[in-house]
Design a protein around this motif. Structure first.
Motif, PDB file in Angstrom:
ATOM      1  N   LEU A   1       0.716  -1.195  -0.081  1.00 20.33           N
ATOM      2  CA  LEU A   1      -0.031   0.061   0.099  1.00 20.33           C
ATOM      3  C   LEU A   1       0.984   1.250  -0.173  1.00 20.33           C
ATOM      4  CD1 LEU A   1      -3.013  -0.816   2.634  1.00 20.33           C
ATOM      5  CD2 LEU A   1      -3.026  -0.811   0.108  1.00 20.33           C
ATOM      6  N   GLY A   2       2.080   0.892   0.170  1.00 23.55           N
ATOM      7  CA  GLY A   2       3.079   2.241   0.342  1.00 23.55           C
ATOM      8  C   GLY A   2       2.819   3.186   1.442  1.00 23.55           C
ATOM      9  N   ILE A   3       2.781   2.423   2.722  1.00 27.53           N
ATOM     10  CA  ILE A   3       2.493   2.786   3.916  1.00 27.53           C
ATOM     11  C   ILE A   3       3.674   2.493   4.957  1.00 27.53           C
ATOM     12  CG2 ILE A   3       1.084   2.770   6.033  1.00 27.53           C
ATOM     13  CD1 ILE A   3      -1.296   2.097   4.601  1.00 27.53           C
ATOM     14  N   ASN A   4       4.387   3.641   5.508  1.00 23.65           N
ATOM     15  CA  ASN A   4       5.244   3.475   6.449  1.00 23.65           C
ATOM     16  C   ASN A   4       4.729   3.678   7.773  1.00 23.65           C
ATOM     17  OD1 ASN A   4       7.447   3.043   4.469  1.00 23.65           O
ATOM     18  ND2 ASN A   4       7.380   5.247   4.007  1.00 23.65           N
ATOM     19  N   PRO A   5       4.511   2.813   8.362  1.00 20.50           N
ATOM     20  CA  PRO A   5       3.579   2.787   9.667  1.00 20.50           C
ATOM     21  C   PRO A   5       4.488   3.295  10.899  1.00 20.50           C
ATOM     22  CG  PRO A   5       3.988   0.553   9.459  1.00 20.50           C
ATOM     23  CD  PRO A   5       4.517   1.119   8.111  1.00 20.50           C
ATOM     24  N   ILE A   6       3.884   3.695  11.875  1.00 18.40           N
ATOM     25  CA  ILE A   6       4.504   4.068  13.130  1.00 18.40           C
ATOM     26  C   ILE A   6       4.371   2.874  13.939  1.00 18.40           C
ATOM     27  CG2 ILE A   6       4.440   5.553  15.305  1.00 18.40           C
ATOM     28  CD1 ILE A   6       5.142   6.989  12.575  1.00 18.40           C
ATOM     29  N   MET A   7       5.545   2.330  14.499  1.00 16.75           N
ATOM     30  CA  MET A   7       5.509   1.011  15.273  1.00 16.75           C
ATOM     31  C   MET A   7       5.653   1.262  16.545  1.00 16.75           C
ATOM     32  SD  MET A   7       5.830  -1.247  12.504  1.00 16.75           S
ATOM     33  CE  MET A   7       6.494  -2.536  13.275  1.00 16.75           C
ATOM     34  N   MET A   8       4.983   0.269  17.323  1.00 18.13           N
ATOM     35  CA  MET A   8       5.055   0.036  18.719  1.00 18.13           C
ATOM     36  C   MET A   8       5.303  -1.237  19.128  1.00 18.13           C
ATOM     37  SD  MET A   8       2.848   2.900  20.578  1.00 18.13           S
ATOM     38  CE  MET A   8       3.449   2.177  22.239  1.00 18.13           C
ATOM     39  N   SER A   9       5.929  -1.610  20.051  1.00 14.30           N
ATOM     40  CA  SER A   9       5.954  -3.035  20.658  1.00 14.30           C
ATOM     41  C   SER A   9       5.440  -3.170  21.955  1.00 14.30           C
ATOM     42  CB  SER A   9       7.542  -3.546  20.466  1.00 14.30           C
ATOM     43  OG  SER A   9       8.316  -2.914  21.454  1.00 14.30           O
ATOM     44  N   ALA A  10       5.592  -4.467  22.487  1.00 13.92           N
ATOM     45  CA  ALA A  10       5.007  -4.681  23.809  1.00 13.92           C
ATOM     46  C   ALA A  10       5.862  -4.088  24.622  1.00 13.92           C
ATOM     47  CB  ALA A  10       4.670  -6.460  23.994  1.00 13.92           C
ATOM     48  N   GLY A  11       6.994  -4.276  24.644  1.00 10.65           N
ATOM     49  CA  GLY A  11       8.274  -3.536  25.551  1.00 10.65           C
ATOM     50  C   GLY A  11       7.926  -2.119  25.830  1.00 10.65           C
ATOM     51  N   GLU A  12       7.352  -1.568  25.158  1.00  9.13           N
ATOM     52  CA  GLU A  12       7.026  -0.157  25.291  1.00  9.13           C
ATOM     53  C   GLU A  12       5.602   0.345  25.986  1.00  9.13           C
ATOM     54  OE1 GLU A  12       8.889   2.270  21.518  1.00  9.13           O
ATOM     55  OE2 GLU A  12       7.351   0.732  21.013  1.00  9.13           O
ATOM     56  N   LEU A  13       5.033  -0.871  26.426  1.00  7.93           N
ATOM     57  CA  LEU A  13       3.529  -0.639  27.164  1.00  7.93           C
ATOM     58  C   LEU A  13       3.775  -0.679  28.627  1.00  7.93           C
ATOM     59  CD1 LEU A  13       1.331  -2.702  24.663  1.00  7.93           C
ATOM     60  CD2 LEU A  13       1.983  -0.223  24.723  1.00  7.93           C
ATOM     61  N   GLU A  14       5.037  -0.840  29.174  1.00  9.21           N
ATOM     62  CA  GLU A  14       5.292  -0.824  30.574  1.00  9.21           C
ATOM     63  C   GLU A  14       6.394   0.289  30.832  1.00  9.21           C
ATOM     64  OE1 GLU A  14       4.708  -0.695  33.737  1.00  9.21           O
ATOM     65  OE2 GLU A  14       3.735  -2.366  33.437  1.00  9.21           O
ATOM     66  N   SER A  15       6.516   0.702  32.040  1.00  5.68           N
ATOM     67  CA  SER A  15       7.629   1.664  32.333  1.00  5.68           C
ATOM     68  C   SER A  15       7.546   1.748  33.694  1.00  5.68           C
ATOM     69  CB  SER A  15       7.468   3.041  31.642  1.00  5.68           C
ATOM     70  OG  SER A  15       8.215   4.071  31.987  1.00  5.68           O
ATOM     71  N   GLY A  16       8.918   2.223  34.180  1.00  7.77           N
ATOM     72  CA  GLY A  16       8.997   2.507  35.720  1.00  7.77           C
ATOM     73  C   GLY A  16       8.378   3.708  36.154  1.00  7.77           C
ATOM     74  N   ASN A  17       7.635   4.741  35.258  1.00  4.44           N
ATOM     75  CA  ASN A  17       7.019   5.869  35.391  1.00  4.44           C
ATOM     76  C   ASN A  17       5.641   5.492  35.225  1.00  4.44           C
ATOM     77  OD1 ASN A  17       9.430   7.314  36.230  1.00  4.44           O
ATOM     78  ND2 ASN A  17       9.578   7.748  33.986  1.00  4.44           N
ATOM     79  N   ALA A  18       4.869   5.787  36.108  1.00  8.06           N
ATOM     80  CA  ALA A  18       3.279   5.546  35.675  1.00  8.06           C
ATOM     81  C   ALA A  18       2.920   6.749  34.792  1.00  8.06           C
ATOM     82  CB  ALA A  18       2.350   5.881  37.015  1.00  8.06           C
TER      83      ALA A  18
END
Length: 441
Positions: free
Chosen positions: A185-202
């Protein structure tokens, strides 16, 4: 004194004049009186032969220039400071309310053009010859393209779900199939992974989701299609049994995705409360088990679900892409798929990777174990090159059986249960002692 082309020139004028305000004022008064005198000469016609005159330019010190040099407030109108250097000098000394935190780019003295390129945007380098060599399942293509197209359309009195959830068994090529469709489709998507769904900061993962969504929205605003692609959502936001800790960030991620799905054109960043309309961005998420997710998030109005289970034809088509460099015949690939029925797609990728084991083993024996580091890291000879191994059906079947035996050992040994019951090493060790092989019969 003479006139040429309407410009007044004075003869015998000193080349340098004192630049005090008093001298400048007197000199400007002389220029005014001289100009009046010249105009009277021109009107009377008594100028004489203009061609024989010697011309000298008037050199004078402007009162305005002198005033600007002595004016203490001239910096307000003429700023010659380096803003980037000023920002750097204030690093760590200015409150973050007035200056961005470290890592946001505002602390950098010189910013390159790469600072404006998104670190989360996935750029695909597939050309037509490369992407056509891979197989895209028709059902997968239909579902993904339909979802993306509907989210960019204004359908009357129809609420289109913003999120498409692609889920299914492990190693079935969900993410890779999505990437192939995006490239098509010629789309360059913005990516996220499961590791970015948790953080030490709430609250940080929820904020990151909003930032990535707005980033994709800005790309759409510039006239290019884009999407937000989240890999393995259930691994980051799901609950894997009673022992999984449910944190504030898990709640915030689920709540943020629900809010974006309900208001896709009004997604504001934290701290911004003015209502600014943004383009709608389709969201595609992948996972293995969506039953672990928060139930209101996966309801039909917010998320359209697609269970991906490749058929035999899909497996054969994908395996043709895996073995395309080996010129494998279609009948051989079909036979291989039927022989290892029930295996995931990545099994066949690992099967092909095993074919280079013998070549690498021979290279290690020739080079010597003690010289591997010198040959692989910063070697003047470059990386080692291997001839393409011969892919025979017997070899592939042998490697496939080895992979299956390793899978069975993971199921059979269960060392964690053994350690809790007794000081034993499991059945596999008994096999190795009695039979000389780790694989049980």
């Amino acid at each position: 004194m003479a006139v040429l082309g309407g410009s007044v020139f004075l003869q015998q004028v000193p080349q340098s004049l004192p630049c005090s305000s008093q001298h400048a004022r007197r000199f400007n008064e002389k220029r005014i009186r001289s100009s009046v005198f010249v105009s009277s000469i021109i009107n009377n016609g008594s100028l004489g032969d203009v061609s024989k005159r010697r011309w000298l330019p008037v050199v004078y010190c402007s009162f305005e220039q002198n005033k600007m040099k002595n004016d203490r407030w001239d910096g307000l109108a003429y700023d010659t400071s380096d803003d980037q250097q000023d920002i750097t000098r204030g690093k760590g000394m200015v409150d973050s309310v007035f200056q961005g935190a470290v890592g946001m780019g505002t602390q950098t003295a010189v910013m390159s053009s790469y600072d404006y390129i998104s670190s989360a945007q996935r750029m695909y380098a597939y050309d037509d010859s490369t992407s056509d060599g891979f197989y895209i399942a028709p059902a997968f293509m239909d579902k993904l393209v339909l979802h993306i197209a509907k989210n960019f359309m204004d359908l009357p009195k129809i609420k289109v779900p913003l999120i498409l959830g692609v889920w299914g068994g492990k190693g079935q090529g969900k993410s890779f199939q999505c990437e192939l469709v995006f490239a098509k489709l010629g789309i360059n998507p913005i990516m996220m992974s499961a590791g970015e769904l948790e953080s030490g900061n709430a609250g940080e993962p929820a904020k990151l989701i909003r930032q990535r969504y707005r980033e994709a929205s800005d790309i759409i605003k510039k006239g290019k299609m884009c999407a937000l692609f989240i890999n393995d959502l259930d691994a980051g936001a799901g609950r894997m049994g009673g022992t999984t800790q449910y944190t504030v960030n898990n709640q915030m991620v689920n709540a943020t995705l629900m809010n974006i799905a309900d208001n896709p054109t009004n997604v504001q960043l934290p701290g911004q409360y003015n209502k600014v309309e943004n383009p709608r961005v389709p969201i595609i998420v992948t996972g293995n088990d969506f039953s672990t997710l928060y139930a209101p998030l996966i309801r039909d109005g917010r998320m359209e679900k697609f269970y991906w289970a490749p058929t035999r034809d899909d497996l054969i088509g994908i395996c043709r892409g895996i073995f395309r460099a080996d010129n494998a015949h279609l009948n051989a690939i079909a036979k291989l798929v039927d022989m290892f029925a029930g295996q995931s797609i990545d099994f066949f990728g690992a099967l092909r990777a095993r074919a280079y084991d013998d070549e690498v083993r021979n290279w290690i024996s020739n080079v010597g174990v003690e010289n591997i580091g010198k040959k692989l890291i910063n070697s003047k000879e470059g990386p080692p090159a291997f001839k393409k191994p011969l892919m025979t059906m017997d070899k592939l079947v042998e490697y496939g059986q080895m992979l299956i035996q390793e899978q069975e050992n993971v199921k059979r040994v269960q060392l964690a249960d053994k350690y809790l019951k007794e000081a034993a090493l499991g059945d596999a060790n008994a096999d190795a002692i009695n039979q000389g092989t780790f694989f049980g019969k």
